[in-house]
Design an enzyme around this catalytic site. Structure first.
Site, mmCIF file in Angstrom:
data_model
loop_
_atom_site.group_PDB
_atom_site.id
_atom_site.type_symbol
_atom_site.label_atom_id
_atom_site.label_comp_id
_atom_site.label_asym_id
_atom_site.label_seq_id
_atom_site.Cartn_x
_atom_site.Cartn_y
_atom_site.Cartn_z
ATOM 1 N N LYS A 1 0.888 -1.184 0.000
ATOM 2 C CA LYS A 1 0.000 0.000 0.000
ATOM 3 C C LYS A 1 0.920 1.226 0.000
ATOM 4 O O LYS A 1 1.452 1.618 1.031
ATOM 5 C CB LYS A 1 -0.887 -0.034 1.253
ATOM 6 C CG LYS A 1 -2.240 0.643 1.075
ATOM 7 C CD LYS A 1 -2.178 2.106 0.714
ATOM 8 C CE LYS A 1 -1.934 2.987 1.919
ATOM 9 N NZ LYS A 1 -1.760 4.412 1.548
ATOM 10 N N GLY B 1 2.098 4.321 13.185
ATOM 11 C CA GLY B 1 2.815 3.093 13.556
ATOM 12 C C GLY B 1 2.138 2.393 14.722
ATOM 13 O O GLY B 1 2.012 1.161 14.747
ATOM 14 N N CYS C 1 13.630 10.442 7.206
ATOM 15 C CA CYS C 1 13.546 9.935 8.579
ATOM 16 C C CYS C 1 14.869 10.111 9.315
ATOM 17 O O CYS C 1 14.894 10.372 10.498
ATOM 18 C CB CYS C 1 13.131 8.478 8.565
ATOM 19 S SG CYS C 1 13.989 7.514 7.324
ATOM 20 N N GLU D 1 9.445 1.655 11.258
ATOM 21 C CA GLU D 1 10.478 2.691 11.134
ATOM 22 C C GLU D 1 9.741 4.024 11.169
ATOM 23 O O GLU D 1 8.982 4.335 10.258
ATOM 24 C CB GLU D 1 11.272 2.481 9.844
ATOM 25 C CG GLU D 1 12.579 3.241 9.851
ATOM 26 C CD GLU D 1 12.434 4.626 9.290
ATOM 27 O OE1 GLU D 1 12.054 5.553 10.074
ATOM 28 O OE2 GLU D 1 12.688 4.807 8.097
ATOM 29 N N GLU E 1 10.012 15.840 15.697
ATOM 30 C CA GLU E 1 10.390 15.726 14.291
ATOM 31 C C GLU E 1 9.552 16.708 13.464
ATOM 32 O O GLU E 1 8.327 16.613 13.441
ATOM 33 C CB GLU E 1 10.140 14.294 13.791
ATOM 34 C CG GLU E 1 10.585 14.098 12.362
ATOM 35 C CD GLU E 1 10.311 12.693 11.830
ATOM 36 O OE1 GLU E 1 9.141 12.279 11.789
ATOM 37 O OE2 GLU E 1 11.286 12.019 11.460
ATOM 38 N N GLY F 1 6.606 5.300 8.608
ATOM 39 C CA GLY F 1 5.737 6.479 8.629
ATOM 40 C C GLY F 1 5.796 7.136 9.985
ATOM 41 O O GLY F 1 6.831 7.104 10.656
ATOM 42 N N SER F 2 4.668 7.722 10.408
ATOM 43 C CA SER F 2 4.644 8.486 11.659
ATOM 44 C C SER F 2 4.470 7.556 12.859
ATOM 45 O O SER F 2 3.888 6.473 12.742
ATOM 46 C CB SER F 2 3.476 9.478 11.627
ATOM 47 O OG SER F 2 2.259 8.758 11.540
HETATM 48 O O1 TXE Z 1 2.337 9.832 7.850
HETATM 49 P P1 TXE Z 1 1.515 8.481 8.007
HETATM 50 P P2 TXE Z 1 1.931 11.217 7.140
HETATM 51 C C1 TXE Z 1 6.280 11.459 9.746
HETATM 52 C C2 TXE Z 1 6.699 12.888 9.496
HETATM 53 C C3 TXE Z 1 5.470 13.486 8.876
HETATM 54 C C4 TXE Z 1 4.368 12.775 9.656
HETATM 55 C C5 TXE Z 1 3.003 12.733 8.998
HETATM 56 O O2 TXE Z 1 6.997 13.499 10.726
HETATM 57 O O3 TXE Z 1 5.415 14.874 9.042
HETATM 58 O O4 TXE Z 1 4.861 11.463 9.800
HETATM 59 O O5 TXE Z 1 3.085 12.176 7.678
HETATM 60 C C6 TXE Z 1 -0.420 5.110 5.666
HETATM 61 N N1 TXE Z 1 -3.452 2.482 8.894
HETATM 62 N N2 TXE Z 1 6.703 10.570 8.668
HETATM 63 O O6 TXE Z 1 0.626 11.680 7.634
HETATM 64 O O7 TXE Z 1 0.089 8.757 8.318
HETATM 65 C C7 TXE Z 1 -0.367 6.228 4.665
HETATM 66 O O8 TXE Z 1 -1.345 6.038 3.656
HETATM 67 C C8 TXE Z 1 -2.533 2.032 8.026
HETATM 68 C C9 TXE Z 1 7.977 9.924 8.884
HETATM 69 O O9 TXE Z 1 2.058 11.063 5.685
HETATM 70 O O10 TXE Z 1 2.258 7.676 8.983
HETATM 71 C C10 TXE Z 1 1.060 6.117 4.169
HETATM 72 O O11 TXE Z 1 1.123 5.069 3.213
HETATM 73 N N3 TXE Z 1 -1.811 2.854 7.228
HETATM 74 C C11 TXE Z 1 8.258 8.912 7.877
HETATM 75 C C12 TXE Z 1 1.831 5.722 5.433
HETATM 76 O O12 TXE Z 1 0.852 5.163 6.308
HETATM 77 C C13 TXE Z 1 -2.025 4.176 7.319
HETATM 78 C C14 TXE Z 1 7.705 9.009 6.533
HETATM 79 C C15 TXE Z 1 2.532 6.877 6.155
HETATM 80 O O13 TXE Z 1 1.571 7.826 6.547
HETATM 81 C C16 TXE Z 1 -2.967 4.708 8.228
HETATM 82 C C17 TXE Z 1 6.430 9.698 6.470
HETATM 83 C C18 TXE Z 1 -3.695 3.799 9.033
HETATM 84 N N4 TXE Z 1 -4.607 4.201 9.924
HETATM 85 C C19 TXE Z 1 6.009 10.462 7.511
HETATM 86 N N5 TXE Z 1 -2.939 6.053 8.136
HETATM 87 C C20 TXE Z 1 9.562 8.208 7.980
HETATM 88 N N6 TXE Z 1 9.737 7.414 9.031
HETATM 89 O O14 TXE Z 1 10.411 8.307 7.105
HETATM 90 C C21 TXE Z 1 -2.014 6.376 7.198
HETATM 91 N N7 TXE Z 1 -1.461 5.236 6.695
#
Ligand code: TXE
Length: 478
Positions: A172, A230, A281, A247, A380, A225-226
């Site tokens: 996804k 997570g 990240c 991560e 962050e 992701g966030s």
């Molecule tokens: O992240 P999300 P967002 C951090 C960074 C950023 C903040 C928000 O600080 O400003 O997160 O970004 C999927 N169940 N990082 O809102 O929501 C979503 O579709 C399952 C750090 O974009 O974590 C996407 O594919 N999946 C980071 C993925 O999760 C879900 C990289 C990341 O989105 C979901 C990105 C749910 N309920 C953001 N909700 C890094 N570690 O590098 C969303 N997603």
């Protein structure tokens, strides 16, 4: 351009026909549409993956799987210019960086492809009457939730490893940057991956992402992701009693001692936060500088910051736009909070004059001095925002570097070999760079964090092991 899911080797629209507009961060305009994945779409993808896992995919030897991955690596490399152009439009990153991502993806596929048949098990000494073999086996069907900041690289490190280990996969991608992953998945079909080994369902996190995390047919999950999402993904995985690699970003420090080679350090101190607009990240978002050289380093970093420009990706600027309006606003809100705390802006960069008006550009900002307790030192930002904090001695440097909830990466700059090893080993971080800072590290190096940065490791051989479990065979022979 309209893009559908890839399920069981076929291009499939969303079960309810819904589509999402894809906006380019470069100008804020719609330039494509993707299928908005539903629970039913995820279910179809998991079933297709299960079919491959119990069928054609598992009939291949490890060497044959590896060869397919190596063939895909070659196809990605041959397509690197087109992938880079697509990523720049979808994600906004400078073209040069997007091309580097495509090349890195090819290298991940090559690395994991050539490692596929080198994943050996163990033989354990036991009773004289028994032979014990421990076999490394795939989890089964793995789910991969990928963010938007490095779609190709994160796909490479997680899906590449999972496929090499023999899992069938459901991916996804992030709704903001799905297109290169779809393109790579269609290249995988062309080079001969069996249908169902690699499925891609696009769509929103709260629908498609949540459905994938909660699906009882998933045997293992990888999420980048966030921290908030997570937690939701890990909670969903716990309901099905499956493991998950998380991560979740960082607040990584670069520690600059007064004997550091500053000429060598300075470009890296700046680049580590500017690369991908700080949406990395492992961005080096904090500078910890020994008191005696604090002003000097702040002046030199400031001079470099003033010259930085955000702009259109094709022009290969220092940084492109932020991924979307929410991220642009998030960064601006942090800048406001920093100013609200009375922090000093030591220097700001700019936005190029020809940057399209509707794009999500943010001028880089450098704050110094910043107290360790400040929100900008602790949270962050995920944007081009750097803070500098002075320290007195080694003990304080270690305390400050380790003094956030995160623990992903750290940098240490010193000419003292004993100290570099001592301080390096004191860092609560998954990767520590001494007199260098390779944000995220190479393909071959294990990567992942402590604390709020998550758990589990991807990249390197360790990342391949992560996508396996063991089966122990106990054979009585006497
Ligand atoms: O992240 P999300 P967002 C951090 C960074 C950023 C903040 C928000 O600080 O400003 O997160 O970004 C999927 N169940 N990082 O809102 O929501 C979503 O579709 C399952 C750090 O974009 O974590 C996407 O594919 N999946 C980071 C993925 O999760 C879900 C990289 C990341 O989105 C979901 C990105 C749910 N309920 C953001 N909700 C890094 N570690 O590098 C969303 N997603």
């Amino acid at each position: 351009m309209v893009h559908h899911h890839l399920i069981g080797g076929r291009s499939v629209p969303a079960s309810n026909g819904e589509m999402l507009d894809v906006l380019s961060p470069v100008d804020g305009k719609v330039f494509a549409r993707i299928a908005s994945g539903t629970k039913q779409d995820i279910d179809a993808a998991v079933r297709a993956a299960r079919g491959a896992f119990e069928g054609a995919w598992s009939r291949l030897t490890a060497t044959e799987r590896g060869r397919l991955l190596i063939r895909l690596a070659a196809a990605v490399e041959a397509d690197a210019d087109a992938l880079a152009a697509l990523e720049s439009c979808d994600n906004g990153k400078p073209l040069r960086q997007a091309r580097a991502d495509a090349v890195a993806l090819a290298r991940y596929l090559e690395f994991y492809g050539s490692a596929a048949d080198k994943l050996h098990g163990d033989v354990i000494p036991y009773l004289t009457t028994h032979f014990i073999g421990v076999e490394r086996v795939p989890h089964g069907v793995t789910g991969h939730i990928v963010p938007w900041n490095y779609p190709m690289q994160i796909f490479g490190r997680s899906v590449g490893a999972a496929l090499a280990a023999g899992n069938a996969t459901v991916v996804k991608p992030a709704e903001d940057a799905s297109l290169t992953i779809l393109r790579v998945a269609s290249l995988a079909r062309e080079v001969g991956f069996p249908d169902g080994a690699l499925n891609v369902v696009t769509g929103l996190g709260r629908t498609a992402g949540a459905a994938l995390a909660a699906h009882p047919g998933i045997d293992f999950l990888s999420f980048t992701g966030s921290p908030e999402t997570g937690t939701a993904v890990q909670t969903a995985a716990a309901q099905n009693h499956v493991g998950v690699t998380l991560e979740l970003g960082g607040k990584s420090a670069q520690v600059v001692f007064d004997d550091a080679d500053l000429e060598r350090a300075l470009p890296t101190l700046v680049n580590a936060i500017i690369q991908n607009g700080g949406q990395t990240c492992s961005a080096g978002s904090r500078l910890l500088i020994q008191r005696g050289i604090f002003d000097k380093v702040v002046d030199s970093v400031s001079e470099r910051f003033r010259a930085l420009k955000a702009g259109r990706p094709e022009a290969n600027p220092d940084l492109g736009p932020m991924i979307n309006q929410a991220q642009q606003r998030r960064v601006q809100a942090y800048l406001e909070r920093g100013r609200g705390e009375g922090l000093t802006v030591a220097a700001s960069g700019g936005v190029a004059e020809d940057a399209p008006a509707g794009g999500y550009y943010v001028a880089p900002a450098f704050f110094a001095p910043v107290p360790h307790e400040s929100v900008l030192s602790q949270e962050e930002v995920f944007g081009p925002v750097l803070v500098a904090t002075p320290f007195e001695d080694e003990a304080e440097a270690v305390r400050l570097a380790n003094g956030t909830a995160y623990g992903l990466v750290a940098g240490v700059w010193t000419r003292d070999a004993m100290r570099s090893t001592r301080v390096g080993r004191a860092m609560r971080a998954g990767q520590v760079f001494v007199n260098c800072y390779g944000a995220g590290g190479g393909i071959e190096l294990p990567f992942g964090g402590f604390g709020r940065s998550g758990h589990g490791r991807e990249k390197g051989f360790e990342g391949l092991v992560e996508f396996t479990t063991t089966r122990t065979l106990v054979i009585a022979h006497g």
